[in-house]
Design an enzyme around this catalytic site. Structure first.
Site, PDB file in Angstrom:
ATOM      1  N   HIS A 126     148.165  -2.240 -39.516  1.00  0.00           N
ATOM      2  CA  HIS A 126     147.396  -2.400 -38.270  1.00  0.00           C
ATOM      3  C   HIS A 126     147.820  -3.637 -37.478  1.00  0.00           C
ATOM      4  O   HIS A 126     147.426  -3.775 -36.311  1.00  0.00           O
ATOM      5  CB  HIS A 126     145.905  -2.526 -38.581  1.00  0.00           C
ATOM      6  CG  HIS A 126     145.268  -1.277 -39.105  1.00  0.00           C
ATOM      7  ND1 HIS A 126     145.382  -0.050 -38.488  1.00  0.00           N
ATOM      8  CD2 HIS A 126     144.501  -1.059 -40.217  1.00  0.00           C
ATOM      9  CE1 HIS A 126     144.726   0.862 -39.195  1.00  0.00           C
ATOM     10  NE2 HIS A 126     144.187   0.287 -40.240  1.00  0.00           N
ATOM     11  N   ASP A 161     148.686   6.296 -45.141  1.00  0.00           N
ATOM     12  CA  ASP A 161     147.347   5.689 -45.121  1.00  0.00           C
ATOM     13  C   ASP A 161     146.452   6.562 -44.237  1.00  0.00           C
ATOM     14  O   ASP A 161     146.904   7.134 -43.250  1.00  0.00           O
ATOM     15  CB  ASP A 161     147.443   4.279 -44.536  1.00  0.00           C
ATOM     16  CG  ASP A 161     146.138   3.493 -44.638  1.00  0.00           C
ATOM     17  OD1 ASP A 161     146.063   2.597 -45.498  1.00  0.00           O
ATOM     18  OD2 ASP A 161     145.217   3.755 -43.830  1.00  0.00           O
ATOM     19  N   HIS A 163     144.294   5.741 -42.155  1.00  0.00           N
ATOM     20  CA  HIS A 163     144.117   5.191 -40.807  1.00  0.00           C
ATOM     21  C   HIS A 163     145.468   5.143 -40.099  1.00  0.00           C
ATOM     22  O   HIS A 163     146.491   4.836 -40.716  1.00  0.00           O
ATOM     23  CB  HIS A 163     143.531   3.776 -40.876  1.00  0.00           C
ATOM     24  CG  HIS A 163     142.219   3.705 -41.579  1.00  0.00           C
ATOM     25  ND1 HIS A 163     142.122   3.392 -42.924  1.00  0.00           N
ATOM     26  CD2 HIS A 163     140.958   3.918 -41.135  1.00  0.00           C
ATOM     27  CE1 HIS A 163     140.838   3.425 -43.280  1.00  0.00           C
ATOM     28  NE2 HIS A 163     140.114   3.743 -42.225  1.00  0.00           N
ATOM     29  N   ASP A 248     143.748   5.514 -49.249  1.00  0.00           N
ATOM     30  CA  ASP A 248     142.388   5.742 -48.776  1.00  0.00           C
ATOM     31  C   ASP A 248     142.168   7.144 -48.220  1.00  0.00           C
ATOM     32  O   ASP A 248     141.068   7.459 -47.758  1.00  0.00           O
ATOM     33  CB  ASP A 248     141.978   4.681 -47.746  1.00  0.00           C
ATOM     34  CG  ASP A 248     143.077   4.351 -46.758  1.00  0.00           C
ATOM     35  OD1 ASP A 248     144.109   5.055 -46.757  1.00  0.00           O
ATOM     36  OD2 ASP A 248     142.904   3.399 -45.983  1.00  0.00           O
TER      37      ASP A 248
END
Lengths: 344, 143
Positions: A126, A161, A163, A248
């Site tokens: 991120h 991931d 996200h 995740d």
């Protein structure tokens, strides 16, 4: 052979007791690797993390942000945003996390064999050029990809991931040397990663996004690779493959709503590693993953498959939604646009 | 002379955000301005004093935002909307202000992670640094 860089006792990034991105995650990774390779670590080549240099970091991040992050930690810490604490030890840990990937790649290049695993925190995908966010301070995988690209390599980053890796996408948005692929849940943080985001005017088609709905299983992740990414990586001419390996998307993770099992990561690892042209050109970077048992089992499945030492008891998952995102991504591969997110 | 036609205010359930919303309404009412209250869904959020993962509490957070955190809008006598957007608070507030052509951005000094300190929080500082339009930062002590 697993070329492993593990922060170990060098992890001094303190996020607080309540925070899900915590030091115990790395212990779960260690246990997963031990499950796959045995407690003696047979087949492991340990590489001590080294601090990334300023020049290596500013290939990806602005000097202003790098200075401000170091200063924030030195002044006692604080936060970059409500999700992203910085402690006094965060800067030293972050530059080691960033350098660990560089050290692993150096070792893989020297050996011309093996697969790399970068067991570090804080995660990185991120982190944007001008600011960290979403638990991430420095973009570890991007710093390694940029170094490889400067050596003339063509780098494919596959980000599984749950996200969207908005930071990595932004770093390489207009860079034709790096192909960025993300499979993630949407709608969800950070709000980017639409299928229409396919790269900037200087690099059309070098970003591929699969925004999957809640409930997506591993079958859709596998189909995304089989139906779209394999051909894209071949056309791109990838010479290195880096995996942003968040865990995740596992069904037990508390921060998201996908439904993968540990066995799915074995299947994904097989497919993604096959995108590389030969041995010694694949490295796995730890990103997210907040259920410790899920992280352990998923890391074991990943490492076990990549080193042919272990098979997960959690088999791969099937069915569920998500086919529309794959079809849409295929359509955008045929007609890439340069309309993208607001990276401002 | 500048006109005040649209105010964007960041709301996160904190006491400071409640004060910020009060100020937004106070300024909007006589000017006839529209108020957009926006909440950013990060990775984590805080609902009823508990830290929770945002993804698994989306509906609960949105309901708290609309009915509790923005209660001051209910009978404020101003044109308003309430929106929830995925992202980091500063980025979401700045993007919302730009998209809506806001004339003013209002934020609390510190959000749910902050106590009664005079230091700017990460969100108010980044909004101040990143905004190309006027910003009102409402301090903790303001009434």
């Amino acid at each position: 052979m697993l070329v492993l860089s593990d922060l170990g006792d060098l992890d001094h990034h303190d996020t607080g007791e309540w925070h899900p991105e915590r030091a115990a995650r790395l212990e779960a990774v260690r246990r997963g690797i031990a499950d796959a390779l045995g407690p003696g670590g047979d087949g492991v080549v340990a590489v001590t993390p080294r601090a990334a240099t300023h020049d290596e970091i500013v290939r990806v991040h602005s000097s202003r942000y790098v200075w401000s992050l170091e200063r924030l930690a030195a002044d006692g810490g604080g936060e970059l945003d409500p999700d992203t604490p910085v402690s006094t030890g965060s800067w030293d840990t972050a530059v080691l996390a960033a350098g660990a990937g560089l050290a692993v790649v150096d070792e893989l290049r020297r050996r011309g064999d093996g697969v790399g695993f970068v067991a570090v925190r804080p995660p990185g995908h991120h982190a944007r050029p001008g600011i960290g966010m979403g638990f991430c301070l420095l973009n570890n995988v991007a710093i390694t990809a940029a170094a490889l690209a400067d050596l003339g390599e063509r780098v494919c980053i596959v980000d599984w991931d749950v996200h969207h890796g908005n930071g990595t996408q932004e770093v390489f948005w207009d860079d034709p040397r790096v192909l960025y692929v993300s499979m993630h849940q949407a709608p969800m943080y950070p709000g980017t990663g639409r299928v229409s985001e396919t790269g900037g005017p200087g690099a059309p088609g070098t970003t591929i996004n699969f925004p999957f709905p809640a409930g997506t299983t591993g079958e859709m992740y596998r189909r995304a690779i089989d139906d779209v990414v394999t051909d894209a990586a071949r056309a791109f001419g990838a010479t290195w493959v880096l995996i942003s390996a968040g865990y995740d998307a596992h069904r037990d993770d508390p921060l998201a709503g996908h439904a993968l099992a540990a066995g799915d990561y074995a299947e994904l690892a097989t497919r993604v590693a096959a995108l590389a042209p030969g041995a010694g050109r694949v490295a796995v970077f730890l990103e997210g993953g907040y259920d410790l048992a899920a992280v352990r089992h998923s890391v074991a499945a990943t490492v076990g498959r990549l080193t042919a030492t272990y098979e997960s008891e959690e088999g791969p998952t099937h069915g569920g939604p998500g086919a529309e995102a794959i079809a849409a991504a295929r359509t955008f591969r045929e007609r890439p646009t340069t309309a993208g997110p607001d990276h401002g | 002379m500048a006109e005040l036609g649209h105010i964007v205010v960041g709301v996160d359930g904190s006491e400071n955000a409640r004060r910020a919303l009060d100020w937004a309404v106070t300024l909007a009412r006589p000017a006839g301005a529209r108020v957009t209250a926006v909440h950013a869904l990060g990775l984590l959020d805080r609902v009823h004093e508990a830290r929770v993962p945002s993804a698994s509490h989306r509906d609960e957070i949105a309901e708290a935002f609309r009915s509790e955190w923005c209660a001051a809008l209910d009978d404020a006598g101003v044109s308003c909307e309430r929106i929830v957007v995925d992202g980091t608070p500063a980025d979401v507030i700045l993007a919302t202000a730009a998209e809506r052509g806001a004339d003013l951005v209002v934020v609390g000094e510190r959000g749910t992670n902050g106590g009664p300190t005079r230091e700017l929080g990460s969100t108010s500082r980044r909004v101040l640094e990143g905004s190309d339009r006027p910003v009102l930062v409402v301090p903790h002590e303001a009434a």
